[in-house]
Design a protein around this motif. Structure first.
Motif, short mmCIF file in Angstrom:
data_model
loop_
_atom_site.label_atom_id
_atom_site.label_comp_id
_atom_site.label_asym_id
_atom_site.label_seq_id
_atom_site.Cartn_x
_atom_site.Cartn_y
_atom_site.Cartn_z
N ASP A 1 0.83 -1.21 0.00
CA ASP A 1 0.00 0.00 0.00
C ASP A 1 0.87 1.25 0.00
OD1 ASP A 1 -2.16 -1.68 0.05
OD2 ASP A 1 -2.51 -1.50 2.20
N GLU A 2 1.95 1.22 0.78
CA GLU A 2 2.87 2.36 0.80
C GLU A 2 3.52 2.53 -0.57
OE1 GLU A 2 5.66 1.79 3.93
OE2 GLU A 2 4.12 1.69 5.49
N PHE A 3 3.87 1.41 -1.19
CA PHE A 3 4.43 1.47 -2.54
C PHE A 3 3.45 2.15 -3.50
CE2 PHE A 3 4.48 -0.33 -6.79
CZ PHE A 3 5.80 -0.19 -7.17
N GLY A 4 2.19 1.76 -3.43
CA GLY A 4 1.19 2.34 -4.32
C GLY A 4 1.05 3.84 -4.16
N GLU A 5 1.06 4.31 -2.91
CA GLU A 5 0.94 5.75 -2.67
C GLU A 5 2.17 6.50 -3.17
OE1 GLU A 5 -0.40 9.49 -1.55
OE2 GLU A 5 -1.44 7.60 -1.99
N LEU A 6 3.37 5.95 -2.91
CA LEU A 6 4.59 6.59 -3.40
C LEU A 6 4.64 6.59 -4.92
CD1 LEU A 6 7.11 5.03 -0.84
CD2 LEU A 6 6.60 7.48 -1.08
N ALA A 7 4.17 5.51 -5.54
CA ALA A 7 4.15 5.46 -7.00
C ALA A 7 3.20 6.51 -7.55
CB ALA A 7 3.73 4.06 -7.46
N ARG A 8 2.04 6.68 -6.89
CA ARG A 8 1.07 7.69 -7.35
C ARG A 8 1.70 9.07 -7.31
NH1 ARG A 8 -2.03 11.44 -5.50
NH2 ARG A 8 -1.40 11.07 -3.34
N LEU A 9 2.42 9.38 -6.22
CA LEU A 9 3.05 10.69 -6.10
C LEU A 9 4.15 10.87 -7.15
CD1 LEU A 9 3.35 10.89 -2.20
CD2 LEU A 9 1.82 12.24 -3.67
N ALA A 10 4.93 9.83 -7.36
CA ALA A 10 6.02 9.93 -8.33
C ALA A 10 5.50 10.14 -9.74
CB ALA A 10 6.88 8.67 -8.27
N LEU A 11 4.42 9.45 -10.09
CA LEU A 11 3.92 9.50 -11.45
C LEU A 11 2.98 10.68 -11.70
CD1 LEU A 11 3.33 5.67 -11.90
CD2 LEU A 11 5.26 7.04 -12.72
N SER A 12 2.70 11.43 -10.63
CA SER A 12 1.85 12.62 -10.79
C SER A 12 2.69 13.87 -11.03
CB SER A 12 0.99 12.81 -9.55
OG SER A 12 1.80 13.10 -8.42
N LYS A 13 4.00 13.67 -11.32
CA LYS A 13 4.92 14.77 -11.62
C LYS A 13 5.10 15.68 -10.42
CE LYS A 13 4.98 13.13 -15.78
NZ LYS A 13 6.08 12.24 -16.19
N ASP A 14 5.01 15.11 -9.24
CA ASP A 14 5.30 15.85 -8.01
C ASP A 14 6.74 16.38 -8.07
OD1 ASP A 14 6.43 15.84 -5.11
OD2 ASP A 14 4.25 15.87 -4.84
N ASP A 15 7.00 17.49 -7.37
CA ASP A 15 8.35 18.06 -7.38
C ASP A 15 9.38 17.06 -6.86
OD1 ASP A 15 7.39 20.40 -8.40
OD2 ASP A 15 7.28 21.44 -6.46
N ALA A 16 8.95 16.19 -5.95
CA ALA A 16 9.86 15.19 -5.39
C ALA A 16 9.64 13.82 -6.04
CB ALA A 16 9.67 15.10 -3.88
N ALA A 17 9.25 13.83 -7.32
CA ALA A 17 8.89 12.58 -7.99
C ALA A 17 10.00 11.54 -7.93
CB ALA A 17 8.52 12.86 -9.46
N ILE A 18 11.23 11.95 -8.19
CA ILE A 18 12.33 10.98 -8.21
C ILE A 18 12.56 10.41 -6.82
CG2 ILE A 18 14.78 10.67 -8.67
CD1 ILE A 18 13.02 10.95 -11.14
N ASP A 19 12.48 11.26 -5.80
CA ASP A 19 12.64 10.76 -4.43
C ASP A 19 11.54 9.76 -4.09
OD1 ASP A 19 14.86 12.34 -4.06
OD2 ASP A 19 13.72 14.01 -3.18
N HIS A 20 10.31 10.07 -4.49
CA HIS A 20 9.21 9.13 -4.24
C HIS A 20 9.43 7.81 -4.99
CE1 HIS A 20 7.09 12.11 -2.04
NE2 HIS A 20 6.71 12.85 -3.07
N ALA A 21 9.92 7.92 -6.22
CA ALA A 21 10.15 6.70 -7.01
C ALA A 21 11.22 5.83 -6.37
CB ALA A 21 10.57 7.07 -8.44
N ARG A 22 12.30 6.46 -5.91
CA ARG A 22 13.36 5.68 -5.25
C ARG A 22 12.82 5.02 -3.99
NH1 ARG A 22 16.86 10.40 -6.07
NH2 ARG A 22 18.10 10.10 -7.95
N ALA A 23 12.08 5.77 -3.19
CA ALA A 23 11.54 5.21 -1.95
C ALA A 23 10.60 4.05 -2.24
CB ALA A 23 10.81 6.31 -1.17
N ALA A 24 9.81 4.18 -3.30
CA ALA A 24 8.89 3.10 -3.66
C ALA A 24 9.67 1.84 -4.04
CB ALA A 24 7.99 3.54 -4.80
N MET A 25 10.71 1.99 -4.88
CA MET A 25 11.45 0.82 -5.36
C MET A 25 12.25 0.17 -4.24
SD MET A 25 10.47 0.31 -8.35
CE MET A 25 11.57 -1.07 -8.62
#
Length: 699
Positions: free
Chosen positions: A557-581
């Protein structure tokens, strides 16, 4: 008076004996430039071949050179030809080449009957060549004769080299008891003749053979004596070999810190002297230590490094059984697809191996089989163990089978297997495996007590975390618990799939599609009660909804939320993507591959993972980190092997990094992917392949 080449070879051999491989290489190079006659040439080639073995160098060209030079002199000087062929055979054997037999037979035909030491040596090599070629019956005849010839005696160093090859050959056909008898006898011979310089190597051979018989006390004693002797005499290679053996035995006994110290010290010595052959074994020790202590991620890391090294240093795969160990580490860490690929590698040619190799590979096949057929495979493995040497490996199979029976709810049968395994582990003092068996036995014998203890831990210590990537595991404080497939475990897996909550009617319809609503309601109430007894109050019914209790967190579930933030072009998208992976530890719901209710969740997470990998690859590429970008694209290709576009992007990155060969291989894979889909190769791939083949840059 000796020639310059002969003096240089003598100096090189002294440097090798002292473990100074790099100095020896320089001396051999000088010797080859000083060659003035056939005798010098043969001596220099033999020294060059021994050095190549010691240093773990690529030997294909040297083998061809030795065979060609032997052919040139076979009519005029058969003895020189035989000497060159013997060195070629040695190099071929260490490369584990099955085409060695004709060359060994050619060398054997040139042996003078009166030269008993050479007769023993070549007979041994022919036996080992037959082992490699998969002809153990003929091999045993030659090895028996060479063993008899070893008793006659001869130059100690030559006899020791023959002993090494006999031991390796006997191990190759799983005649470990015979090899141990020979080692013990030769230890007595060396002690009697006061050839102390040879004793460390003979003791290490004894320790290494004891490993296969699980005679761990003798292994530790022999390796410790070898280490003390090697250090006192300044024998660097002997010290490294002894430390490798100590690392293995301490790893089996759960002394991870000490095993790691010996492995690191051995690796440092091996690196210093340029001796590569033994380096993989240091990683095998690390892997065994991590497996015994159930540190799956560390085990995977160790065996991945081992696999990389074995690709560089040809080593008989049947001697350490590391393929099955690597598979178990991968499977238990949640890397199920990689584990299945490891099984395919392990099964390649296993029918030519002995009962031990077949047993551990069959155990590995049972581990990755998520169907009832796994029970048949475990039974087959145990039958094979009856003819195998190691009680330790049999106990490992019983441990795995007992765990499988326990997860299947067959407590009485599980207890029998786990009890037998614990007894062997206790006798051998292999503590990590003993403790794992004991923990499973406690769960099997006292489920209510164990469940009550878990319940108190949950109530007293707070939050529960569900690790749902890979095998689903509950984590609370220091307690980790694998969630079994059936019964209440199935309810937890269902909640993972549906995102943590679902209406009662949907739960009933998904889990029991053929049951009437009232009957399904009864089943759900029973399942909720069993889940509470088994795992504590982590699932609750809230009106018409089944959901996780408060305080339960789920990594997916945490992965899904971080992925949503990363793919929504959030300013911290790359950080969210790394945290998700970083949360991804394996496949999603791998044991529910055929459950309809798991398909949507698995595909959703797969698509999110692919999108994140693409995002991270693009970011690395934008910042010039070509290797990291390529790694992320490879992971995406593993998830989506039929996608041409990612292969094309990966090829472009490899070209930018100067790896045209790798790029061509990737583009060939892209063409195969298109063929599998039954579609034309894309213009991008076709044009890129043409440009690379012609030596041009991609557009």
């Amino acid at each position: 008076m000796s020639s310059p080449a002969e003096r240089l070879c003598t100096a090189a051999e002294a440097a090798m004996a002292a473990g100074e491989v790099r100095q020896a290489e320089a001396l051999v190079t000088d010797a080859l430039t000083e060659v003035s006659n056939l005798e010098d040439r043969v001596r220099a080639r033999c020294t060059q071949a021994r050095l190549a073995l010691l240093a773990g160098r690529e030997t294909t060209d040297l083998i061809a050179l030795l065979r060609r030079e032997a052919g040139e002199v076979i009519d005029t000087d058969p003895t020189a030809a035989r000497t060159l062929l013997v060195q070629a055979v040695l190099l071929m054997l260490y490369a584990w080449r099955p085409d060695t037999v004709p060359v060994a037979e050619q060398a054997f035909a040139l042996v003078e009957p009166a030269d008993e030491a050479m007769h023993a040596r070549v007979e041994t090599m022919l036996g080992l060549a037959l082992v490699v070629a998969g002809d153990p019956d003929r091999a045993l005849g030659h090895l028996s004769r060479s063993t008899e010839l070893l008793r006659i005696g001869g130059p100690p160093q030559e006899m020791l080299q023959t002993l090494e090859h006999v031991v390796v050959a006997l191990a190759g056909i799983e005649r470990y008891a015979d090899a141990m008898t020979l080692c013990r006898r030769y230890v007595r011979v060396v002690r009697r003749t006061a050839a102390d310089g040879l004793l460390p190597t003979v003791l290490c051979l004894t320790a290494n053979t004891a490993f296969f018989l699980a005679e761990l006390d003798e292994m530790e004693v022999a390796a410790s004596e070898a280490l003390n002797l090697a250090r006192s005499r300044g024998l660097a290679s002997g010290e490294a070999f002894a430390r490798v053996c100590l690392a293995l035995v301490l790893a089996l006994r759960g002394a991870r810190v000490e095993a790691e110290e010996h492995a690191r010290a051995a690796a440092a010595v091996l690196d210093e002297v340029g001796l590569a052959v033994l380096v993989p074994t240091t990683w095998s020790a690390r892997g065994l230590a991590a497996l015994g202590l159930a540190d799956w991620d560390a085990a995977v890391a160790a065996y991945d490094e081992l696999a990389r090294l074995f690709a560089e240093v040809p080593t008989p795969r049947g001697l350490l059984h590391w393929h099955a160990d690597r598979l178990e580490a991968l499977w238990r860490s949640g890397a199920h697809e990689r584990a299945r690929e490891a099984l395919r590698v392990a099964e390649d040619g296993v029918e030519l191996q002995g009962p031990w190799e077949q047993a551990v590979v069959t155990r590995a096949a049972a581990l990755v089989d998520d169907t009832p057929h796994a029970e048949v495979l475990f039974g087959r493995a145990l039958t094979l163990h009856e003819d195998a040497a190691s009680p330790f490996e049999r106990a490992r199979t019983q441990l795995c089978f007992g765990e499988w029976l326990l997860d299947a709810g067959r407590t009485e049968e599980a207890t029998a297997q786990l009890g037998a395994a614990r007894a062997v582990f206790a006798e051998l003092d292999t503590r990590g495996w003993r403790d794992r068996a004991a923990a499973l036995l406690e769960r099997a014998c006292s489920p209510k007590v164990a469940d009550g203890a878990r319940l108190r831990v949950v109530q007293d210590s707070g939050p529960v975390r569900v690790q749902a990537f890979g095998p689903i595991t509950l984590v609370r404080d220091d307690l980790r618990e694998r969630v079994p497939m059936g019964g209440p475990g199935g309810l937890l897996r269902y909640l993972v799939a549906v995102g943590g909550s679902a209406h009662v009617d949907k739960v009933i319809d998904d889990l029991w599609p053929d049951a009437e609503l009232s009957r399904g309601g009864e089943r759900l109430r029973t399942l909720l009660a069993r889940a509470r007894r088994r795992f504590g109050p982590i699932v609750v019914r809230d009106g018409a909804t089944i959901r996780w209790a408060s305080g339960v967190s789920v990594d997916i579930d945490e992965f899904g939320e971080l992925a949503r933030l990363a793919l929504s072009k959030d300013d911290a998208a790359i950080d969210h993507a790394r945290a998700a992976m970083e949360l991804v530890r394996g496949d999603v719901l791998p044991l529910e591959r055929y459950a309809d209710w798991a398909v949507v969740a698995r595909e959703r997470h797969r698509q999110q993972r692919l999108a994140l990998l693409d995002l991270l690859a693009a970011d690395h590429l934008r910042h010039g980190r070509l290797s990291a970008a390529a790694d992320h694209l490879r992971r995406a290709i593993d998830d989506e092997p039929l996608d041409e576009s990612r292969r094309a992007r990966l090829a472009e990155i490899l070209i930018r990094g100067g790896d045209r060969v790798g790029a061509l291989a990737v583009l060939s894979d892209a063409e195969r992917a298109a063929d599998e889909l039954g579609v034309p190769v894309s213009p991008v791939v076709r044009d890129l392949r043409r440009r690379v083949a012609e030596g041009g840059e991609p557009a």
